[in-house]
Design a protein around this motif. Structure first.
Motif, PDB file in Angstrom:
ATOM      1  N   GLU A 103      -4.270   0.012  -5.561  1.00 17.50           N
ATOM      2  CA  GLU A 103      -3.602   0.967  -4.663  1.00 17.50           C
ATOM      3  C   GLU A 103      -4.548   2.084  -4.236  1.00 17.50           C
ATOM      4  O   GLU A 103      -4.679   2.383  -3.050  1.00 17.50           O
ATOM      5  CB  GLU A 103      -2.340   1.546  -5.322  1.00 17.50           C
TER       6      GLU A 103
ATOM      7  N   PRO B 137      -1.161   3.016   2.057  1.00 15.49           N
ATOM      8  CA  PRO B 137      -0.346   1.966   2.672  1.00 15.49           C
ATOM      9  C   PRO B 137       0.499   1.184   1.675  1.00 15.49           C
ATOM     10  O   PRO B 137       0.237   1.174   0.477  1.00 15.49           O
ATOM     11  CB  PRO B 137      -1.411   1.039   3.284  1.00 15.49           C
ATOM     12  N   ARG B 138       1.502   0.510   2.226  1.00 20.38           N
ATOM     13  CA  ARG B 138       2.220  -0.514   1.469  1.00 20.38           C
ATOM     14  C   ARG B 138       1.320  -1.736   1.437  1.00 20.38           C
ATOM     15  O   ARG B 138       0.761  -2.132   2.464  1.00 20.38           O
ATOM     16  CB  ARG B 138       3.551  -0.833   2.138  1.00 20.38           C
TER      17      ARG B 138
ATOM     18  N   ASP C 171       3.625  -6.626  -3.902  1.00 18.66           N
ATOM     19  CA  ASP C 171       4.316  -5.672  -3.030  1.00 18.66           C
ATOM     20  C   ASP C 171       4.370  -4.330  -3.745  1.00 18.66           C
ATOM     21  O   ASP C 171       5.190  -4.126  -4.637  1.00 18.66           O
ATOM     22  CB  ASP C 171       5.724  -6.174  -2.696  1.00 18.66           C
ATOM     23  N   THR C 172       3.445  -3.450  -3.381  1.00 16.99           N
ATOM     24  CA  THR C 172       3.441  -2.103  -3.933  1.00 16.99           C
ATOM     25  C   THR C 172       3.082  -1.129  -2.817  1.00 16.99           C
ATOM     26  O   THR C 172       2.657  -1.538  -1.738  1.00 16.99           O
ATOM     27  CB  THR C 172       2.403  -1.920  -5.071  1.00 16.99           C
ATOM     28  N   THR C 173       3.240   0.143  -3.113  1.00 21.26           N
ATOM     29  CA  THR C 173       2.828   1.175  -2.166  1.00 21.26           C
ATOM     30  C   THR C 173       1.866   2.117  -2.869  1.00 21.26           C
ATOM     31  O   THR C 173       2.154   2.606  -3.965  1.00 21.26           O
ATOM     32  CB  THR C 173       4.045   1.957  -1.631  1.00 21.26           C
TER      33      THR C 173
ATOM     34  N   ASP D 203      -0.304   2.001   7.569  1.00 25.66           N
ATOM     35  CA  ASP D 203       1.023   2.018   6.955  1.00 25.66           C
ATOM     36  C   ASP D 203       1.228   0.801   6.060  1.00 25.66           C
ATOM     37  O   ASP D 203       1.912   0.877   5.045  1.00 25.66           O
ATOM     38  CB  ASP D 203       2.107   2.030   8.040  1.00 25.66           C
ATOM     39  N   VAL D 204       0.652  -0.340   6.474  1.00 25.31           N
ATOM     40  CA  VAL D 204       0.818  -1.598   5.744  1.00 25.31           C
ATOM     41  C   VAL D 204      -0.511  -2.336   5.735  1.00 25.31           C
ATOM     42  O   VAL D 204      -1.166  -2.447   6.772  1.00 25.31           O
ATOM     43  CB  VAL D 204       1.891  -2.502   6.406  1.00 25.31           C
TER      44      VAL D 204
END
Length: 166
Positions: free
Chosen positions: A96, A126-127, A119-121, A107-108
């Protein structure tokens, strides 16, 4: 805007063709994102011909023909969000923070390489989404891909799809 996320298709090494369930999603998607390791140009040709829009990169297993046609990192504005696509992000530990530093303003970030869904942020970043692989599950119980919806600057309905075992 409906999105279809995939990576690590590895054709024809890991499978002879993309799974039917995955291919059925292609015409439903406004944008297909592929995070590399195609292995063959025929799969790129297929997705280019059947996708409304394809955002894709090459991976570490992709040779000169694919590298000539695809970037290492791709960017796209989709549904009010800034997306990045890259094949490899390094080890899971510290991912991350590393991705937030390497890809400021996203953003992603869609990535692949590990064949492990993710799937983390990132805090302040970003995600991070890894759709796994639709053809090579490695140590995972299923082959997988993801769908999501991007609209008005929000990513919703992120779903990991399991494919039937062959």
């Amino acid at each position: 805007m409906r999105l279809l996320l995939m990576s690590d298709t590895h054709l024809p090494k890991r499978a002879k063709e993309l799974p039917a369930a995955l291919m059925a999603e292609v015409p439903r998607a406004d944008v297909v994102l592929h995070a590399g390791d195609w292995v063959d140009t025929a799969t790129l040709d297929l997705l280019e011909s059947r996708s409304r829009r394809l955002v894709a990169v090459y991976g570490n297993n992709d040779g000169p023909a694919l590298r000539a046609r695809l970037p290492e990192v791709a960017h796209a504005d989709l549904g009010g969000l800034r997306f990045g696509v890259v094949h490899e992000t390094g080890a899971a530990q510290g991912r991350e923070a590393r991705c937030a530093a390497r890809f400021p303003g996203l953003d992603v970030l869609v990535f692949g390489h590990s064949h492990i869904p993710w799937d983390t942020t990132a805090p302040g970043g970003p995600r991070l989404l890894n759709p796994g692989s639709p053809t090579d599950r490695r140590r995972q119980p299923y082959c997988t891909y993801m769908t999501a919806t991007a609209a008005d600057g929000t990513l919703v309905d992120v779903e990991l799809h399991r494919l039937p075992r062959r």
